[in-house]
Design a protein around this motif. Structure first.
Motif, PDB file in Angstrom:
ATOM      1  N   ARG A 221     -19.675  53.932 -30.192  1.00  0.00           N
ATOM      2  CA  ARG A 221     -20.469  53.935 -31.429  1.00  0.00           C
ATOM      3  C   ARG A 221     -20.587  52.520 -31.999  1.00  0.00           C
ATOM      4  N   ILE A 222     -19.480  51.790 -32.028  1.00  0.00           N
ATOM      5  CA  ILE A 222     -19.499  50.419 -32.550  1.00  0.00           C
ATOM      6  C   ILE A 222     -20.416  49.540 -31.708  1.00  0.00           C
ATOM      7  N   ALA A 223     -20.292  49.658 -30.394  1.00  0.00           N
ATOM      8  CA  ALA A 223     -21.108  48.834 -29.501  1.00  0.00           C
ATOM      9  C   ALA A 223     -22.589  49.146 -29.648  1.00  0.00           C
ATOM     10  N   ALA A 224     -22.909  50.434 -29.879  1.00  0.00           N
ATOM     11  CA  ALA A 224     -24.311  50.848 -29.994  1.00  0.00           C
ATOM     12  C   ALA A 224     -25.000  50.245 -31.202  1.00  0.00           C
ATOM     13  N   ASN A 225     -24.228  49.801 -32.191  1.00  0.00           N
ATOM     14  CA  ASN A 225     -24.799  49.247 -33.422  1.00  0.00           C
ATOM     15  C   ASN A 225     -24.633  47.739 -33.529  1.00  0.00           C
ATOM     16  N   SER A 226     -24.288  47.081 -32.425  1.00  0.00           N
ATOM     17  CA  SER A 226     -23.921  45.661 -32.509  1.00  0.00           C
ATOM     18  C   SER A 226     -24.658  44.786 -31.513  1.00  0.00           C
TER      19      SER A 226
ATOM     20  N   ARG B  81     -25.862  43.622 -25.328  1.00  0.00           N
ATOM     21  CA  ARG B  81     -25.019  44.624 -25.969  1.00  0.00           C
ATOM     22  C   ARG B  81     -23.956  45.086 -24.977  1.00  0.00           C
ATOM     23  N   LEU B  82     -23.102  45.987 -25.409  1.00  0.00           N
ATOM     24  CA  LEU B  82     -22.122  46.612 -24.528  1.00  0.00           C
ATOM     25  C   LEU B  82     -22.564  48.040 -24.235  1.00  0.00           C
ATOM     26  N   GLN B  83     -22.421  48.457 -22.965  1.00  0.00           N
ATOM     27  CA  GLN B  83     -22.885  49.768 -22.538  1.00  0.00           C
ATOM     28  C   GLN B  83     -21.896  50.391 -21.554  1.00  0.00           C
TER      29      GLN B  83
ATOM     30  N   PRO C 238     -29.656  54.816 -30.258  1.00  0.00           N
ATOM     31  CA  PRO C 238     -28.380  55.067 -29.590  1.00  0.00           C
ATOM     32  C   PRO C 238     -27.895  56.509 -29.667  1.00  0.00           C
ATOM     33  N   TRP C 239     -28.209  57.226 -30.757  1.00  0.00           N
ATOM     34  CA  TRP C 239     -27.701  58.595 -30.869  1.00  0.00           C
ATOM     35  C   TRP C 239     -28.285  59.492 -29.783  1.00  0.00           C
ATOM     36  N   LEU C 240     -29.490  59.163 -29.284  1.00  0.00           N
ATOM     37  CA  LEU C 240     -30.076  59.936 -28.196  1.00  0.00           C
ATOM     38  C   LEU C 240     -29.307  59.732 -26.889  1.00  0.00           C
ATOM     39  N   ASP C 241     -28.786  58.524 -26.676  1.00  0.00           N
ATOM     40  CA  ASP C 241     -27.970  58.280 -25.487  1.00  0.00           C
ATOM     41  C   ASP C 241     -26.717  59.143 -25.513  1.00  0.00           C
TER      42      ASP C 241
END
Length: 367
Positions: free
Chosen positions: A210-215, A241-243, A254-257
């Motif tokens: 979650r943190i990575a998805a917003n950064s 980003r980080l994935q 990101p929430w769809l992922d």
């Protein structure tokens, strides 16, 4: 069919619909260099970059982080203590000089315009970056019909007309909203270029994702617009980003992922992963047609890999690339990226499963 199986099928159909009605999934989420002429939709925001000549320092008023100025970009020179890219050899930096400027701009022109400079984007810069993204990936990147199997077309045929009416304004809004969502933890506070804090012992795997998805970190080659206009002329941009390393092509939101991964797990589709932890991921590499041929794409890839390895401390960098995009594919292969060897391929993926998933490894593996 049992109730649980019915729920799984319905959830998969929901993801199928979302995957084709999110224009950035499988296309804008991949790394591409524009190979076709940039298109202009009616009433779309456009830019017309020209060759600048004048030199401005990192103290130039036009680049101060004052939200009343026409440009909020933060020059990468402000992070020289954390990023060594600009101090690397000239040959490695390709077309970017030691001050972060596009080499030759301020030497060849006497118009008095600011040169393009490598910067970290802030929130007010995202509208112009979004416009470049939509332009660079071309209208064909968000057309429905060519990328569906017969099964998918049968499911979605009633909506084809609506999709084909999808306007540039809506596409632009979708890309902009996605950018804001993916970098919301960095908005208005570009004071560090350091990685998201996902490796601490007290951070769970779900919280780390979650943190990575917003950064996300957005780099742009840009300059202030002329004549006091608000905004920037941006000619190249890239996202870091980080994935997770399961080969899934990210949605713009990101929430769809997260939802798609949960549905795949519920359906018993155990995706392969190359690494146990989140890894750096390069996406949305765009270069404006006006500046193609000056090795901007190569320079941005190298800057991103420098940040991912030396600043963030990782030893790998992943990306997706359309295998039909010869320019992008040749760039990544020449820079040492290799095909991972597997794809994210649930039954609803369609031709998105054919998008290449590549990785480059660097030295010892710290993370």
């Amino acid at each position: 069919m049992s109730l649980s199986n019915m729920k799984t099928v319905l959830a998969c159909l929901f993801i199928l619909l979302l995957s084709h009605f999110d224009p950035t999934n499988a296309y804008l989420g991949t790394s591409r260099l524009s190979t076709s002429r940039s298109f202009r939709r009616p009433n779309a925001i456009t830019h017309n970059p020209t060759q600048p000549s004048s030199v401005f320092s990192r103290k130039s008023p036009s680049l101060q982080r004052d939200h009343h100025t026409p440009c909020n970009l933060v020059p990468i020179t402000e992070f020289n203590s954390d990023v060594s890219f600009l101090s690397s050899p000239e040959s490695y930096r390709a077309c970017i000089d030691e001050a972060g400027r596009l080499r030759g701009d301020y030497e060849e022109d006497n118009t008095g315009q600011d040169p393009y400079i490598l910067c970290i984007a802030e929130e007010d810069d995202l509208p112009d970056i979004s416009q470049l993204t939509v332009e660079a990936f071309d209208a064909t990147a968000i057309v429905l019909g060519g990328d569906l199997s017969g099964f998918e077309k049968a499911l979605l045929e009633p909506s084809v007309g609506m999709w084909n009416a999808y306007t540039g304004v809506v596409a632009y809004a979708e890309v902009l909203q996605g950018l804001r969502s993916r970098m919301k933890d960095r908005l208005h506070k570009v004071t560090t270029i350091l990685p998201p804090r996902v490796a601490e012992e007290d951070v769970s795997a779900s919280d780390a994702t979650r943190i990575a998805a917003n950064s996300s970190l957005i780099l742009a080659m840009a300059r202030p617009k002329q004549d006091g206009q608000k905004g920037i002329d941006v000619v190249a941009t890239v996202e870091l980003r980080l994935q997770p390393t399961d080969a899934k092509i990210p949605f713009s939101q990101p929430w769809l992922d997260s939802m798609e991964r949960k549905i795949a797990k519920a359906a018993g589709l155990n995706a392969s992963t190359r690494d146990k932890t989140l890894q750096p991921y390069l996406s949305n590499l765009c270069v404006s047609e006006e500046l193609r041929g000056r090795r901007l794409g190569k320079a941005l890839v190298r800057c991103v890999e420098n940040i991912a390895t030396e600043t963030w401390g990782y030893s790998k960098l992943y990306l997706h690339v359309d295998l039909d995009n010869v320019a992008a594919l040749n760039l990544y292969r020449s820079e040492g990226f290799k095909d991972v060897g597997f794809r994210w391929n649930p039954f609803w993926a369609g031709k998105a499963a054919e998008i290449g998933y590549f990785v480059k490894s660097y030295g010892s593996e710290e993370r």
